[in-house]
Design an enzyme around this catalytic site. Structure first.
Site, PDB file in Angstrom:
ATOM      1  N   GLY A 177     -66.101  -8.975  52.761  1.00 38.89           N
ATOM      2  CA  GLY A 177     -66.889 -10.120  53.396  1.00 38.89           C
ATOM      3  C   GLY A 177     -68.303 -10.488  52.879  1.00 38.89           C
TER       4      GLY A 177
ATOM      5  CD  GLU B  26     -60.883  -2.720  52.888  1.00 35.40           C
ATOM      6  OE1 GLU B  26     -60.293  -1.776  52.661  1.00 35.40           O
ATOM      7  OE2 GLU B  26     -60.538  -3.325  54.286  1.00 35.40           O
TER       8      GLU B  26
ATOM      9  N   GLY C 163     -63.111  -8.654  48.571  1.00 33.04           N
ATOM     10  CA  GLY C 163     -62.303  -9.468  47.618  1.00 33.04           C
ATOM     11  C   GLY C 163     -63.149 -10.456  46.972  1.00 33.04           C
TER      12      GLY C 163
ATOM     13  NE  ARG D 104     -62.664 -20.246  49.169  1.00 34.54           N
ATOM     14  CZ  ARG D 104     -63.692 -20.716  49.226  1.00 34.54           C
ATOM     15  NH1 ARG D 104     -64.236 -21.482  48.405  1.00 34.54           N
ATOM     16  NH2 ARG D 104     -64.668 -20.208  50.187  1.00 34.54           N
TER      17      ARG D 104
ATOM     18  CE1 TYR E 165     -60.710 -21.418  55.382  1.00 32.45           C
ATOM     19  CE2 TYR E 165     -61.249 -20.945  53.033  1.00 32.45           C
ATOM     20  CZ  TYR E 165     -60.532 -20.678  54.063  1.00 32.45           C
ATOM     21  OH  TYR E 165     -59.747 -19.845  54.254  1.00 32.45           O
TER      22      TYR E 165
ATOM     23  CB  CYS F  17     -48.609 -38.077  48.108  1.00 33.24           C
ATOM     24  SG  CYS F  17     -48.504 -38.851  46.577  1.00 33.24           S
TER      25      CYS F  17
ATOM     26  CE1 TYR G 238     -58.526 -14.098  50.487  1.00 30.43           C
ATOM     27  CE2 TYR G 238     -61.038 -14.164  49.929  1.00 30.43           C
ATOM     28  CZ  TYR G 238     -59.958 -13.483  50.443  1.00 30.43           C
ATOM     29  OH  TYR G 238     -60.177 -12.071  50.750  1.00 30.43           O
TER      30      TYR G 238
END
Ligand SMILES: *Cc1c(COP(=O)(O)O)cnc(C)c1O
Length: 419
Positions: free
Chosen positions: A221, A262, A264, A303, A307, A335, A373
């Protein structure tokens, strides 16, 4: 710190002639650099650094990180199998999942470890593997994420066992004679360092509650800045603060706890760009906008539309003509009115024009900060656009194809004709 453009026109032309556009372009040098930073995470009594593979799971990335000494966090039984198929030793894989697979016991027997994420998972695990070693993922009651959708701690989050259920957990651990060796928490993506530090001490309280625990996994994170003005977490700064907490805990309890992290996003976010081309443009008059239409979009990067995420973008002119600058709304090829690459920050509904080099049809267009992501979380095959190719730019500059563009027929290969 923000993402830098590592693709020039020459490299773009080379990639275009090899696999065409759109294409994910990974930088091996950047991947190695971020892995080295994570492996240097300050710690008091040992470190296991894992890569949360859901961020970007191409087998070449997994093998590159494994060769540098990283371990792995998997989010589903399928990810575990994918990592094993890529050649990752099961002993290096830890599973923290919202959906414990049917065959979790055989995965455990093959060597992976599991962080139990709910009371029912704990009951299933205990019944299938009494006396087994296990990790417990708690929701410490506090979360932090770049957006509500990436916040996975606190009362509004379903991730992990709620911290107030500690007594029930202890009863089940005793009932099934489980050996709890790890406490795990991951409170969200893009979290604030200050909140993160507070969560460390909450987690050490949980370690206190289980005398058998030797490992504390603090998840990932860490915030990564992609565009100007966004901050990147300094792992040395938070790591050093956290190290003190571990040392104080050891002084108090005599227990030297091994640290696991951990990330990402941190490992991959700024190591990949999407190489696309400007395939059309349109304008909506005096009170409207100028739109650039790319040959990519939410099929490669959801993304911005999910977001209101901000990605850096660069026009790479395909010719040597003199160019000025323009304000553009950059849109994808789907579209779907939500397929917008320049939304307002944090607000996918609003348009936010971006000042870019004046673009012409056929120009190359680079979307940076697309390592985490994007490929793994694309709305693949919408409008039947095939899954994009992926290339790795090796340290010496050589371009290696690490995923071919999806053949069209593969899109419908699993359909069953009954009519
Ligand atoms: C997604 C996830 C991570 C990585 O999160 P980032 O924000 O990408 O660093 C780590 N641990 C668990 C359990 C996760 O689900």
């Amino acid at each position: 710190m923000s993402a830098k453009n590592f693709i020039d026109r020459e490299l773009a032309e080379q990639i275009q002639s090899k696999v065409g556009t759109p294409c994910y372009v990974y930088s091996e040098a950047a991947l190695r650099e971020s892995a080295a930073k994570v492996l240097a995470f300050p710690n008091a009594y040992g470190l296991t650094a894992r890569y949360a593979m859901k961020a970007s799971p191409n087998s070449n990335i997994l093998r590159l990180f494994a060769s540098m000494g990283l371990h792995f966090d998997a989010s589903s039984g399928y990810e575990v199998r994918r990592a094993i198929a890529a050649g990752i030793e099961p002993q290096r894989i830890s599973l923290s999942t919202q959906e414990l697979p049917e065959d979790f016991d055989s995965l455990v027997e093959s060597g992976i470890s599991v962080n139990i994420c709910s009371i029912s998972q704990l009951k299933r695990y205990g019944a299938a593997l009494p006396g087994g070693k296990v990790g417990l993922r708690f929701n410490p009651g506090l979360g932090s994420g770049g957006t509500q959708r990436t916040n996975v701690g606190g009362p509004a989050s379903s991730f992990g066992i709620w911290h107030e259920q500690l007594d029930e957990v202890k009863q089940l651990v005793e009932k099934y004679d489980l050996d709890v060796f790890r406490i795990h928490s991951h409170i969200g993506s893009g979290s604030d360092p200050e909140v993160w530090i507070r969560v460390v001490s909450m987690n050490l309280d949980l370690v206190d509650a289980f005398p058998s625990v030797t490992h504390l996994n603090l998840g990932g994170g860490y915030k990564v800045g992609r565009v100007e003005g966004e901050k990147t977490t300094d792992l040395q700064v938070i790591g050093k603060k956290m190290k003190v907490e571990f040392e104080e805990f050891a002084n108090r309890t005599g227990r030297k706890i091994h640290l696991e992290v951990e990330p990402g996003t941190y490992l991959v976010a700024n190591c990949t760009s999407i190489l696309s081309r400007v395939q059309d443009e349109t304008a909506t008059g005096e009170s409207g906008y100028k739109f650039l239409k790319l040959d990519t979009g939410m099929t490669d990067n959801t993304r911005p539309s999910m977001y209101g995420a901000q990605h850096p973008m660069w026009v790479l002119p395909a010719d040597d003509s003199k160019r000025g600058e323009e304000d553009y709304i950059v849109v994808g090829h789907c579209c779907e009115s939500g397929d917008i690459l320049t939304p307002a920050p944090g607000d996918p509904e609003a348009l936010s024009p971006r000042r870019l080099t004046e673009a012409r049809l056929g120009d190359y267009f680079v979307i940076g900060g697309a390592g985490a992501y994007c490929s793994s979380m694309s709305s693949k095959n919408y409008n039947s656009f095939p899954e994009s190719a992926e290339v790795l730019v090796r340290e010496g500059g050589r371009v290696a194809v690490i995923r071919e563009r999806q053949p069209l027929e593969q899109i419908w290969a699993n359909e069953v004709a009954v009519l």
